[in-house]
Design an enzyme around this catalytic site. Structure first.
Site, short mmCIF file in Angstrom:
data_model
loop_
_atom_site.label_atom_id
_atom_site.label_comp_id
_atom_site.label_asym_id
_atom_site.label_seq_id
_atom_site.Cartn_x
_atom_site.Cartn_y
_atom_site.Cartn_z
CG HIS A 138 -5.71 -9.24 1.75
ND1 HIS A 138 -5.24 -10.26 0.10
CD2 HIS A 138 -5.45 -8.25 0.48
CE1 HIS A 138 -5.23 -9.53 -1.46
NE2 HIS A 138 -5.04 -8.42 -0.68
NE ARG A 143 -2.93 -3.92 -0.54
CZ ARG A 143 -2.58 -4.75 0.04
NH1 ARG A 143 -1.37 -4.78 0.11
NH2 ARG A 143 -3.07 -5.79 0.61
NE ARG A 190 -4.11 -2.13 3.17
CZ ARG A 190 -2.83 -3.09 2.94
NH1 ARG A 190 -2.32 -3.90 3.90
NH2 ARG A 190 -4.36 -4.44 2.93
CG HIS A 211 -5.71 1.32 -4.50
ND1 HIS A 211 -4.74 0.59 -3.36
CD2 HIS A 211 -6.35 -0.54 -3.87
CE1 HIS A 211 -4.93 -0.52 -2.15
NE2 HIS A 211 -6.41 -1.04 -2.96
CE1 TYR A 267 -6.58 -8.48 -6.82
CE2 TYR A 267 -7.28 -9.30 -4.73
CZ TYR A 267 -7.56 -8.08 -6.12
OH TYR A 267 -7.02 -6.27 -5.14
#
Length: 388
Positions: A352, A329, A219, A326, A361
């Site tokens: 996460h 990421r 991040r 972002h 994902y």
């Protein structure tokens, strides 16, 4: 016309209205607060007064009127603004810990910019669903629905606490979907070729940062908080221990832990990212382990605004105008999934807190799905040796 009821006296005035009076336990005569339209209304008032006497709850109507006036004054003095300040000062996480500075800043911004101007001077019990509905709808009209969703969520949380404190009978924030907003854009996941082109289009001092973000998924706050001592070029590892963010107005730098416990982690870099980061650090003369890896012109840690202009120019040059930082990421998550990362590995690598995020994902990677389709096609080929 006058008449005596079972309790007290009734009198019809020349105007046609009715007057009621009775003698209280203190032997003082009391009249109704006003005249009444009908005889039934006057009798109803006398019935209430008689019931109070029977239940030994009676006090002088004058005393009750004074107490009611004080209650109105107290209620009007206890405005939403006063309660909201108490709420934000006492707010903690579900685990009873202090809120992150960035969370407090988000609440503060929602209150100061959107909520207090609309509700600040109102007593809590004068905020109703109709008023909230109209206020929430104005955000969509102004094309600022995302801010409206965030502000509505804060307002709802404050008023829910007020309901729990029994200051209001029911939370007026009952709009279905009021705290959510329609997704205005899909996240972008670059291919390895596109990511390489983006890195080349960035100024040299932001190229390693772009690689770390696009391949390792840090991040922006985690990258900003990275210190030289957190980088191990021998093993190609990044030790994510803190974040650096600018919060409030005017903005102030706040250093703190990552977003969740899982955010404290070690992320291993691909070889080409390790090499690029080593080259970049080699250009920084006299670095100390406590120095930040990436800084602004004043030596302070970067923010998402620091690279904004360069990033917008670079993304436009590769045909990806409109990307946000972002998205790098998101790219890293997708590339890791394409490379065969398991859900557990992806969750650990990206920090996460919710495993469902990592699972997204694994389920939506187009490249992975295309590879699966190709494998199924080979299985269906008569010459592939499949069983019959």
């Amino acid at each position: 016309m006058a008449g005596k009821s079972a309790f007290g006296n009734l009198r019809k005035l020349p105007s046609g209205r009715w007057q009621a009076r009775y003698t209280g336990p203190d032997l003082v005569t009391y009249r109704g607060p006003s005249t009444f339209t009908t005889k039934g209304d006057a009798q109803a008032w006398l019935s209430v007064e008689r019931a109070l006497i029977s239940q030994q709850r009676w006090t002088s109507p004058l005393v009750r009127a004074a107490e009611a006036a004080k209650e109105v004054e107290r209620r009007r003095a206890s405005t939403f603004a006063i309660y909201a300040e108490q709420w934000i000062e006492g707010r903690v996480t579900t685990r009873g810990k202090a809120l992150r500075p960035s969370t407090v800043a988000g609440y503060r911004n929602a209150l100061d910019v959107h909520i207090l101007p609309a509700f600040g001077t109102l007593p809590l019990d004068e905020i109703n669903s109709a008023v909230v509905r109209h206020w929430r709808g104005q955000f969509a009209v102004r094309g600022n629905d995302s801010a409206g969703a965030k502000a509505y969520s804060v307002l709802k949380a404050i008023l829910q606490t007020a309901e729990d404190d029994e200051l209001i009978t029911r939370n007026p924030c009952r709009l279905k979907g009021g705290g959510s907003t329609a997704k205005v854009r899909e996240s972008v996941a670059l291919s390895p070729v596109e990511l390489a082109a983006l890195v080349d289009a960035m100024p040299f001092h932001w190229q390693a940062l772009t690689l770390v973000s696009g391949w390792c998924g840090l991040r922006i706050g985690e990258a900003a908080g990275l210190r030289v001592g957190d980088v191990d070029l021998t093993t190609g590892a990044l030790h994510i221990r803190q974040t650096a963010q600018y919060v409030g107005h005017p903005a102030r730098l706040v250093l703190g832990p990552p977003k969740s416990k899982r955010g404290i982690r070690i992320v291993h870099m691909p070889d080409h990212v390790t090499e690029a980061l080593g080259t970049y650090l080699g250009t920084k003369a006299g670095t100390h382990p406590k120095d930040f890896v990436w800084t602004r012109g004043d030596g302070q840690p970067i923010s998402r605004h620091t690279t904004l202009k360069a990033f917008q120019t670079a993304t436009a040059s590769i045909g990806r105008a409109g990307m946000v930082w972002h998205d790098l990421r998101h790219t890293a998550n997708t590339l890791a999934a394409d490379a065969g990362a398991t859900q557990a590995t992806l969750q650990a690598r990206m920090g996460h807190a919710d495993p469902k995020v990592s699972a997204l994902y694994l389920h939506t990677s187009q490249a992975r799905d295309q590879a699966l389709a190709a494998a199924l096609s080979r299985m269906a080929d008569p010459g592939s040796g499949r069983r019959r």
